[in-house]
Design an enzyme around this catalytic site. Sequence first.
Site: not given
Length: 288
Positions: A172, A240, A97
Amino acid sequence: MAQVAFLGLGVMGYPMAGHLAAAGHQVTVYNRTAEKARKWAGQHGGTSAATPREAVAGAEFVMACVGNDDDLRAICLGDDGALGAMDKGAIFVDHTTVSAAVTREMATVAADRGLGYVDAPVSGGQAGAENGQLSVMCGGAQADFDRAAPILDAYAKICRLMGEVGSGQITKMCNQIAIAGLVQGLSESLAFAQKSGMDVEKVVEVISQGAAGSWQMANRHKTMAAGEFEHGFAVDWMRKDLGICLAAADEVGAALPVTALVDQFYKEVQGMGGGRWDTSSLIARLTR
């Protein structure tokens, strides 16, 4: 069966690479900690390599699952990087990701070298990786996806092409945005039930059968109520990811007020020493 390289053997990559080997593919692995790569090779019958460049030699497909944008650049570029050593026509599949920007950057480098590139972040957590039941959201050319999809079936519950390169990462981000608000709502619900003197199990039994039901409620309410957060996706990684979401939202003019607020709640959890707790630990702020 294909010759495959897998770069990055964290809590997700280690079992994912294992599923590829179990499916009969010839797998060579690389990990920043070499001992972990050697352990994987001994366990699954594949081989380990000292650098990404060595790992991808002769590979038809190269899968990566590392930590962040900088980690992806580190394994892709430079003298020991994967992209400079892959055979022309091979396909790089990135399960990390990362930002859509670095995805497009790496895809451009790949295209210049005659390589295919598919960004393919995953959802399903450690359990999904171990059970081969991940949701894989992909971005890239249709032809590249069509070649890679049968390989990804080794650990995918669902695998879909969402659009051009970068579309997997955008999907995502949508996933993480949805989870952030949901887990906060569930945390508030369970904490409220506890402080009201209710039997949490009875409450969940009833409300989970209606509109409030969710995967998070079904799979995390017991551990949340017990204050157990030693499994699943870590808060540090969630922050993150949410940082990527918030930066991307600024670029396209999207408002993410709840996501921004929950990101700050996760920052509080980090301050409580919970950086490695799983994301359901949002409830810890409310019950301390």
